[in-house]
Design an enzyme around this catalytic site. Structure first.
Site, PDB file in Angstrom:
ATOM      1  N   PRO A   8     -28.881 -18.552  39.904  1.00  0.00           N
ATOM      2  CA  PRO A   8     -28.841 -19.201  38.589  1.00  0.00           C
ATOM      3  C   PRO A   8     -28.040 -18.434  37.552  1.00  0.00           C
ATOM      4  CG  PRO A   8     -31.023 -18.284  39.031  1.00  0.00           C
ATOM      5  CD  PRO A   8     -30.246 -18.219  40.319  1.00  0.00           C
ATOM      6  N   ASN A   9     -27.379 -19.212  36.715  1.00  0.00           N
ATOM      7  CA  ASN A   9     -26.578 -18.738  35.577  1.00  0.00           C
ATOM      8  C   ASN A   9     -25.258 -18.097  35.978  1.00  0.00           C
ATOM      9  OD1 ASN A   9     -28.417 -19.463  33.396  1.00  0.00           O
ATOM     10  ND2 ASN A   9     -29.779 -17.943  34.291  1.00  0.00           N
ATOM     11  N   ARG A  40     -20.836 -15.635  30.047  1.00  0.00           N
ATOM     12  CA  ARG A  40     -22.184 -15.078  29.980  1.00  0.00           C
ATOM     13  C   ARG A  40     -22.141 -13.556  29.875  1.00  0.00           C
ATOM     14  NH1 ARG A  40     -26.115 -14.300  35.131  1.00  0.00           N
ATOM     15  NH2 ARG A  40     -27.931 -13.704  33.910  1.00  0.00           N
ATOM     16  N   TYR A  96     -21.412  -8.683  32.728  1.00  0.00           N
ATOM     17  CA  TYR A  96     -21.040  -9.372  33.966  1.00  0.00           C
ATOM     18  C   TYR A  96     -19.534  -9.546  34.155  1.00  0.00           C
ATOM     19  CZ  TYR A  96     -26.032 -10.320  34.091  1.00  0.00           C
ATOM     20  OH  TYR A  96     -27.398 -10.174  34.119  1.00  0.00           O
ATOM     21  N   ASN A 110     -26.045 -13.192  45.887  1.00  0.00           N
ATOM     22  CA  ASN A 110     -26.484 -12.667  44.597  1.00  0.00           C
ATOM     23  C   ASN A 110     -27.545 -13.647  44.107  1.00  0.00           C
ATOM     24  OD1 ASN A 110     -26.972 -11.844  42.024  1.00  0.00           O
ATOM     25  ND2 ASN A 110     -24.819 -11.667  41.425  1.00  0.00           N
ATOM     26  N   ALA A 167     -31.387 -14.048  38.854  1.00  0.00           N
ATOM     27  CA  ALA A 167     -32.765 -13.805  38.381  1.00  0.00           C
ATOM     28  C   ALA A 167     -33.798 -13.981  39.493  1.00  0.00           C
ATOM     29  CB  ALA A 167     -33.080 -14.736  37.213  1.00  0.00           C
ATOM     30  N   HIS A 200     -35.609 -11.060  41.467  1.00  0.00           N
ATOM     31  CA  HIS A 200     -36.784 -10.330  40.993  1.00  0.00           C
ATOM     32  C   HIS A 200     -38.072 -11.131  41.131  1.00  0.00           C
ATOM     33  CE1 HIS A 200     -33.439  -8.109  39.445  1.00  0.00           C
ATOM     34  NE2 HIS A 200     -33.102  -9.086  38.626  1.00  0.00           N
ATOM     35  N   ASP A 222     -38.353 -15.549  51.807  1.00  0.00           N
ATOM     36  CA  ASP A 222     -38.875 -16.140  53.046  1.00  0.00           C
ATOM     37  C   ASP A 222     -37.789 -16.926  53.772  1.00  0.00           C
ATOM     38  OD1 ASP A 222     -41.347 -15.025  52.661  1.00  0.00           O
ATOM     39  OD2 ASP A 222     -42.331 -16.867  52.025  1.00  0.00           O
ATOM     40  N   GLU A 229     -26.821  -8.101  49.903  1.00  0.00           N
ATOM     41  CA  GLU A 229     -27.237  -8.448  48.542  1.00  0.00           C
ATOM     42  C   GLU A 229     -26.228  -7.845  47.568  1.00  0.00           C
ATOM     43  OE1 GLU A 229     -31.041  -6.723  47.665  1.00  0.00           O
ATOM     44  OE2 GLU A 229     -31.037  -7.412  45.581  1.00  0.00           O
ATOM     45  N   HIS A 262     -25.043  -7.492  43.405  1.00  0.00           N
ATOM     46  CA  HIS A 262     -25.255  -7.686  41.968  1.00  0.00           C
ATOM     47  C   HIS A 262     -24.040  -7.171  41.235  1.00  0.00           C
ATOM     48  CE1 HIS A 262     -29.360  -8.819  42.638  1.00  0.00           C
ATOM     49  NE2 HIS A 262     -29.451  -7.814  43.482  1.00  0.00           N
ATOM     50  N   LEU A 263     -23.602  -7.950  40.260  1.00  0.00           N
ATOM     51  CA  LEU A 263     -22.462  -7.517  39.447  1.00  0.00           C
ATOM     52  C   LEU A 263     -22.815  -6.252  38.682  1.00  0.00           C
ATOM     53  CD1 LEU A 263     -21.931 -11.137  38.338  1.00  0.00           C
ATOM     54  CD2 LEU A 263     -20.067  -9.818  39.334  1.00  0.00           C
ATOM     55  N   SER A 264     -23.995  -6.251  38.092  1.00  0.00           N
ATOM     56  CA  SER A 264     -24.433  -5.099  37.288  1.00  0.00           C
ATOM     57  C   SER A 264     -25.270  -4.164  38.149  1.00  0.00           C
ATOM     58  CB  SER A 264     -25.256  -5.593  36.091  1.00  0.00           C
ATOM     59  OG  SER A 264     -26.450  -6.226  36.537  1.00  0.00           O
ATOM     60  N   ARG A 320     -30.842  -1.028  34.238  1.00  0.00           N
ATOM     61  CA  ARG A 320     -31.197  -2.030  33.227  1.00  0.00           C
ATOM     62  C   ARG A 320     -32.718  -2.097  33.018  1.00  0.00           C
ATOM     63  NH1 ARG A 320     -28.084  -7.367  34.395  1.00  0.00           N
ATOM     64  NH2 ARG A 320     -28.776  -7.716  32.241  1.00  0.00           N
ATOM     65  N   ARG A 339     -35.850  -5.618  36.261  1.00  0.00           N
ATOM     66  CA  ARG A 339     -34.723  -5.867  37.187  1.00  0.00           C
ATOM     67  C   ARG A 339     -34.665  -4.832  38.317  1.00  0.00           C
ATOM     68  NH1 ARG A 339     -31.625  -9.775  34.397  1.00  0.00           N
ATOM     69  NH2 ARG A 339     -31.836  -9.517  32.156  1.00  0.00           N
TER      70      ARG A 339
HETATM   71  C1  DQA Z   1     -27.580 -10.086  38.480  1.00  0.00           C
HETATM   72  C2  DQA Z   1     -28.673  -9.206  37.885  1.00  0.00           C
HETATM   73  C3  DQA Z   1     -29.929 -10.016  37.607  1.00  0.00           C
HETATM   74  O1  DQA Z   1     -30.945  -9.184  37.060  1.00  0.00           O
HETATM   75  C4  DQA Z   1     -29.635 -11.131  36.617  1.00  0.00           C
HETATM   76  O2  DQA Z   1     -30.782 -11.933  36.429  1.00  0.00           O
HETATM   77  C5  DQA Z   1     -28.467 -11.948  37.008  1.00  0.00           C
HETATM   78  C6  DQA Z   1     -27.306 -11.305  37.619  1.00  0.00           C
HETATM   79  C7  DQA Z   1     -26.246  -9.322  38.646  1.00  0.00           C
HETATM   80  O3  DQA Z   1     -25.375  -9.850  39.338  1.00  0.00           O
HETATM   81  O4  DQA Z   1     -26.058  -8.254  38.063  1.00  0.00           O
HETATM   82  O5  DQA Z   1     -28.423 -13.146  36.741  1.00  0.00           O
HETATM   83  O6  DQA Z   1     -27.990 -10.500  39.777  1.00  0.00           O
END
Ligand code: DQA
Length: 144
Positions: free
Chosen positions: A10-11, A18, A23, A74, A77, A80, A87, A98, A100-102, A107, A111
């Site tokens: 999501p997002n 964003r 990001y 990725n 959210a 977490h 599952d 896995e 993650h950009l950040s 953080r 997270r």
């Molecule tokens: C994220 C880190 C997550 O905590 C956050 O909710 C995201 C992006 C990242 O790519 O850094 O939406 O997965």
């Protein structure tokens, strides 16, 4: 040709707009195009998928059973929170990376916990969009 499924949670459809200081300025389309281009160079088929809905992500993972040879995810959210995504990933008997950009560990404390990290082959966090390319380049090594 090995087929790699890349799932964005999501997002991540809002990348570029964003919180760019966290990001980055690349859009999701930029990232997906770079992944497909690099996949072509590496001889890997790359399919990309994004959803803002947990159930859709679960269904996409279920459909990957017997189809995808590897997954880069990725979960955003849902990283977490989602037992359901975890599952679903446990269904698959292929390498999962896995991304993650950040750097989620730099953080907020909420997270720091990933529902996926202990079932993934590897995790990349904090390399920005390049983390996806690194994951794609490294994935074939997990077969040998
Ligand atoms: C994220 C880190 C997550 O905590 C956050 O909710 C995201 C992006 C990242 O790519 O850094 O939406 O997965």
């Amino acid at each position: 040709m090995k087929k790699i499924l890349v799932i964005h949670g999501p997002n991540l459809n809002m990348l570029g707009k964003r919180e760019p200081e966290i990001y980055g300025r690349k859009t999701l389309e930029d990232i997906n195009t770079a992944l497909k281009d690099r996949g072509r160079e590496l001889g890997l088929g790359v399919e990309t998928f994004q959803s803002n809905f947990e159930g859709e992500i679960v269904e996409k993972i279920q459909q990957a059973l017997g189809q995808a040879d590897g997954v880069i995810i990725n979960p955003a959210a849902y990283t977490h929170t989602s037992v359901a995504v975890r599952d679903a990933l446990l269904l698959l008997d292929v390498p999962i990376i896995e991304v993650h950009l950040s750097n989620i560990y730099k953080r907020e404390p909420f997270r720091h916990k990933s529902m996926v990290s202990d079932i993934a082959a590897a995790q990349l966090a904090g390399f920005g969009d390049y983390g996806y390319i690194m994951a794609l380049e490294a994935l074939p090594r997990l077969y040998s």
